[in-house]
Design a protein around this motif. Structure first.
Motif, short mmCIF file in Angstrom:
data_model
loop_
_atom_site.label_atom_id
_atom_site.label_comp_id
_atom_site.label_asym_id
_atom_site.label_seq_id
_atom_site.Cartn_x
_atom_site.Cartn_y
_atom_site.Cartn_z
N SER A 79 0.82 -1.21 0.00
CA SER A 79 0.00 0.00 0.00
C SER A 79 0.86 1.26 0.00
O SER A 79 1.85 1.35 0.71
N SER A 102 -11.10 8.77 -2.66
CA SER A 102 -11.96 8.47 -1.53
C SER A 102 -13.22 9.33 -1.62
O SER A 102 -13.16 10.55 -1.51
N THR A 309 -9.45 4.61 7.04
CA THR A 309 -8.30 3.70 7.08
C THR A 309 -7.40 4.04 5.90
O THR A 309 -7.85 4.66 4.91
N THR A 311 -6.35 2.17 3.69
CA THR A 311 -6.81 1.50 2.47
C THR A 311 -7.93 2.27 1.77
O THR A 311 -8.28 1.94 0.63
N ASP A 312 -8.50 3.30 2.44
CA ASP A 312 -9.53 4.12 1.80
C ASP A 312 -8.94 5.04 0.73
O ASP A 312 -9.70 5.59 -0.08
N GLN A 490 3.65 5.33 5.16
CA GLN A 490 2.53 5.35 4.22
C GLN A 490 1.70 6.62 4.38
O GLN A 490 1.35 7.29 3.39
#
Length: 524
Positions: A79, A102, A309, A311-312, A490
């Motif tokens: 990611s 997003s 999150t 990952t969004d 990240q």
């Protein structure tokens, strides 16, 4: 002088001749006495003194950093690990936050742009500046016309006329009139003052654009921070769980006499230290939620803030790179500084015009009578036409005022240069952060991969009986510690990308800027 005379092209011409005030009988109410004043206003030439504003030249640099930028950043598996490339462009997409993929972030930014009290205040300040300009323009570009209707009761003693009768004459006097006043503005002081007000309105327009850009960036970065903190809290809780299991085993071994008390106390210390690190992380996460609530114009206790999150979000693969010569037209802070420089230039022109003669013209046309029935009858007409020229002969303060305005202009020029330099530095910092933090993520991803591989080997050994449960817990703890560093890297890449969009001006302006009250603010 036309109300829309171009400030950059002085005109010259003759002036009309003023007649002395007079009163004479006239049949009916006519506007002929006003004709000389209107002719003077229409035919008189005007010259604008003081320097004309010129937009400062673009910075003479081709790049933001001394060392050339790489074609793309470093990449890493997982990611937020994709390589990012810089693409030359003249503008940035106005809705740049959509590049993070997003929908919930998009909704938050739109809520903030609709409901933020900060933007509402900036918009009201802009309207105030525009209306101030309009009010000043209405009272200085055009003649003022006032109507008057009055009645008075008067008493005169005959002795005031040299008579000894001692009688008193009492009578009513009715009057109706229209008066016109106009400042000829022969040397452009009024027009320079309007030019300064127009530049101030431009400044407020760019301040509003800057507030919108800052607001969108703050929402995006705070959402990234909230997601990062949530992931770090989960990793820390996993570490705490593994440490508590180790401590439980240590207590059992100590009870059996297989472990020393110092081992138990050491593990107890680690557990409590990890436990103590959780409340600050949760506190920061809650603060991020409260900040998001305020940014979208809601009270923290009433706002329903989504839990993000990592990952969004998607890391933008292509980033805009506006060349320095276009950056000065893209960034609101540079445009705002340009508007202040324009205002200072015009205010210096006002100070210079104060050293020159001021010409005021006035005229009135009306009627006077002793009765209302005769107010508009024959012989009731009265009129006057006057002109006044005022030339300062000695006023030491006027020259000092011009010198002060010139110093203010020089300060505005220096402030503009500093704003440009800070903008170039801002972009350079963002570009270097993107490159360096990509390398950090690459290293953290490699460390995480090694930790996960080590954990996998220990888990296999544990299943075969070649490793103890304590060794497995230790490997799990090390893997989670490494994961915390990866999460931070990240989140930082997302924040760096948003910082570059903001540094590039965020697309809130077009390349021609905005001018809410042209033509007076038109630059040469």
């Amino acid at each position: 002088m036309s109300p829309n005379s171009n400030l950059r092209t002085p005109n010259t011409g003759g002036t009309g001749h003023l007649q002395p005030a007079a009163a004479r009988p006239h049949r009916g109410l006519r506007l002929l006495p006003l004709a000389p004043l209107l002719a003077v206003v229409a035919m008189s030439g005007c010259t604008t003194v003081g320097p004309n504003f010129k937009t400062p030249p673009a910075p003479a640099v081709a790049s933001y950093t001394r060392a050339p930028l790489p074609a793309g950043t470093a990449s890493a598996p997982g990611s937020m690990g994709g390589a990012q490339r810089f693409g030359a462009t003249q503008t940035v997409a106005p809705d740049w936050w959509r590049q993070f993929g997003s929908a919930r972030l998009d909704d938050l930014v739109q809520q903030a742009l609709r409901n933020s009290p900060t933007l509402a205040a900036a918009e009201a300040t802009l309207r105030q500046a525009q209306q101030t300009y309009a009010a000043q323009a209405g009272s200085t570009l055009y003649p003022t016309v006032n109507g008057k209707l009055g009645v008075s009761r008067n008493a005169f003693s005959s002795s005031s006329f040299g008579q000894n009768s001692g009688s008193t004459n009492i009578f009513n006097l009715y009057n109706a009139s229209v008066a016109v006043n106009y400042n000829l503005d022969l040397f452009g002081g009024n027009r320079r003052a309007l030019e300064a007000l127009a530049a101030q309105a431009d400044y407020q327009s760019f301040q509003l654009a800057g507030a919108r850009l800052t607001l969108a960036a703050n929402v995006a970065v705070t959402a990234f921070n909230q997601a990062q903190l949530g992931a770090q809290i989960e990793a820390t809780e996993a570490i705490l769980k593994a440490q508590e299991s180790q401590l439980d085993i240590a207590h059992k071994r100590f009870a059996l006499g297989a472990a020393a008390r110092t081992d138990v106390l050491t593990l107890q210390t680690q557990v409590e230290q990890t436990r103590a690190s959780l409340p600050p992380l949760r506190n920061k996460q809650e603060q991020a939620n409260h900040l998001l609530a305020v940014l979208i114009g809601q009270a923290p206790g009433a706002a329903d803030i989504p839990r993000f999150t990592l990952t969004d979000f998607a890391l933008p693969s292509n980033l805009p790179l506006v060349v320095p010569s276009d950056l000065v037209r893209q960034r609101p802070d540079i445009q705002a500084s340009t508007a202040l420089l324009h205002a200072a230039t015009a205010q210096y022109g006002v100070a210079v015009s104060n050293l020159y003669p001021q010409i005021n013209l006035s005229a009135s046309l009306g009627t006077q009578a002793l009765t209302t029935s005769a107010l508009f009858g024959p012989g009731s007409i009265v009129w006057n036409l006057a002109g006044q020229l005022a030339q300062p002969l000695f006023n030491a303060g006027l020259k000092a005022g011009a010198n002060a305005a010139q110093a203010s202009l020089q300060a505005a020029g220096a402030n503009y240069q500093q704003t440009v330099l800070q903008a170039l530095r801002n972009v350079a910092d963002a570009l270097r952060a993107l490159d360096n933090d990509a390398q950090t993520l690459q290293a953290q991803a490699a460390a995480d991969a090694s930790a996960q591989e080590s954990l996998k080997l220990v888990a296999q050994q544990y299943q075969l009986g070649a490793a103890s449960y304590l060794q497995l817990l230790t490997a799990q703890q090390q893997a989670q510690q490494t994961r915390i560093g990866l999460i931070a890297a990240q989140g930082q890449r997302l924040a760096d990308s948003a910082a570059l969009y903001q540094a590039m001006g965020g697309g809130v302006l077009n390349t021609h800027g905005t001018s809410p009250v042209a033509p007076m603010a038109t630059a040469q």
